[in-house]
Design a protein around this motif. Structure first.
Motif, PDB file in Angstrom:
ATOM      1  N   ARG A  52       0.918  -1.360  -0.096  1.00  0.00           N
ATOM      2  CA  ARG A  52       0.192   0.081   0.150  1.00  0.00           C
ATOM      3  C   ARG A  52       0.859   1.237   0.019  1.00  0.00           C
ATOM      4  O   ARG A  52       0.374   2.144  -0.557  1.00  0.00           O
ATOM      5  N   ARG A  53       2.053   1.141   0.687  1.00  0.00           N
ATOM      6  CA  ARG A  53       2.685   2.499   0.838  1.00  0.00           C
ATOM      7  C   ARG A  53       3.297   2.717  -0.640  1.00  0.00           C
ATOM      8  O   ARG A  53       3.642   3.751  -0.944  1.00  0.00           O
ATOM      9  N   ALA A  58       3.524   5.650  -5.529  1.00  0.00           N
ATOM     10  CA  ALA A  58       3.392   5.900  -6.957  1.00  0.00           C
ATOM     11  C   ALA A  58       2.429   6.756  -7.322  1.00  0.00           C
ATOM     12  O   ALA A  58       2.421   7.582  -8.610  1.00  0.00           O
ATOM     13  N   LYS A  59       1.146   6.714  -6.897  1.00  0.00           N
ATOM     14  CA  LYS A  59       0.067   7.593  -7.098  1.00  0.00           C
ATOM     15  C   LYS A  59       0.504   9.088  -6.937  1.00  0.00           C
ATOM     16  O   LYS A  59       0.082   9.825  -7.770  1.00  0.00           O
ATOM     17  N   GLN A  60       1.355   9.392  -6.028  1.00  0.00           N
ATOM     18  CA  GLN A  60       1.623  10.739  -5.564  1.00  0.00           C
ATOM     19  C   GLN A  60       2.670  11.328  -6.810  1.00  0.00           C
ATOM     20  O   GLN A  60       2.445  12.401  -7.253  1.00  0.00           O
ATOM     21  N   ILE A  62       2.624   9.936  -9.983  1.00  0.00           N
ATOM     22  CA  ILE A  62       1.725  10.079 -11.057  1.00  0.00           C
ATOM     23  C   ILE A  62       0.985  11.268 -10.806  1.00  0.00           C
ATOM     24  O   ILE A  62       0.601  12.054 -11.965  1.00  0.00           O
ATOM     25  N   ASN A  63       0.308  11.918  -9.871  1.00  0.00           N
ATOM     26  CA  ASN A  63      -0.279  13.084  -9.852  1.00  0.00           C
ATOM     27  C   ASN A  63       0.549  14.126 -10.013  1.00  0.00           C
ATOM     28  O   ASN A  63      -0.053  15.119 -10.681  1.00  0.00           O
ATOM     29  N   SER A  64       1.749  14.288  -9.540  1.00  0.00           N
ATOM     30  CA  SER A  64       2.634  15.322  -9.706  1.00  0.00           C
ATOM     31  C   SER A  64       2.921  15.315 -11.081  1.00  0.00           C
ATOM     32  O   SER A  64       3.041  16.425 -11.513  1.00  0.00           O
ATOM     33  N   GLN A  65       3.326  14.359 -11.878  1.00  0.00           N
ATOM     34  CA  GLN A  65       3.525  14.295 -13.239  1.00  0.00           C
ATOM     35  C   GLN A  65       2.491  14.647 -13.881  1.00  0.00           C
ATOM     36  O   GLN A  65       2.326  15.340 -15.114  1.00  0.00           O
ATOM     37  N   SER A  66       1.235  14.290 -13.734  1.00  0.00           N
ATOM     38  CA  SER A  66      -0.019  14.531 -14.535  1.00  0.00           C
ATOM     39  C   SER A  66      -0.161  16.223 -14.302  1.00  0.00           C
ATOM     40  O   SER A  66      -0.516  16.935 -15.506  1.00  0.00           O
TER      41      SER A  66
END
Length: 186
Positions: A52-53, A58-60, A62-66
């Motif tokens: 989960r960590r 990875a989500k953070q 991806i959100n930053s790159q997006s």
């Protein structure tokens, strides 16, 4: 029951299940199994926690790159679309004037200036066959919602499926009408 007592089977069964040796054996097995099961649950929980960590990290990213990509596209006044080769449908990806449900191939072609339409069709067909996309195309195009012709600079990239065939074509449009008008004034 009497026969079992006579041949000694009854005592063996009784000793196995009701004497201290039989119950100690069962307790011994329980004492080994319970900590093993607890240890398995702890290892499983730690694995899930670490997984989960990593997913959250990875989500953070991806959100930053997006967010960065969105800001770059917006500041460059670039909109992105995708053409599904099999369905012959143009779909909005980002900041495009296409409707959410997409535009058919024929309807999209009607948005191009008649003199420029063949350039776009030839480029699209060659890319659908897997040929190298053109570096850039400068075409005149009108918006889905408007009637004014705009000068558009287009770039393309192909998306291939596992068998190596073109699945879709991603394109960018950048409105260069103001730049061309300024150049004409000079």
């Amino acid at each position: 029951l009497m026969r079992m007592k006579e041949n000694g089977t009854y005592e063996k069964i009784y000793d196995k299940w009701f004497t201290e040796y039989g119950s100690q054996r069962i307790l011994h097995i329980i004492y080994i199994l319970i900590p093993g099961i607890v240890l398995c649950f702890i290892i499983f929980y730690l694995f899930i926690y670490l997984l989960r960590r990593k997913v959250e990290s990875a989500k953070q990213i991806i959100n930053s790159q997006s967010l960065r990509l969105t800001m770059a596209l917006k500041s460059g006044n670039i909109n992105v679309w995708e053409y599904d080769v099999s369905q012959k449908l143009f779909v909005k990806v980002y900041y495009s004037d296409l409707p959410e449900d997409g535009v058919s191939y024929d309807a999209a072609l009607n948005l191009f200036y008649p003199d420029d339409r063949d350039l776009f069709v030839d480029a699209l067909k060659s890319m659908a066959r897997g040929e190298q996309p053109p570096k850039r195309l400068r075409l005149r195009k009108k918006s889905v919602f408007g009637s004014k012709w705009r000068n558009i600079e287009m770039e393309f990239a192909q998306v291939f499926n596992k068998s190596g065939k073109v699945e879709s074509i991603i394109g960018t449009n950048r409105d260069i009408t103001k730049e061309i008008e300024i150049m004409k004034q000079l």
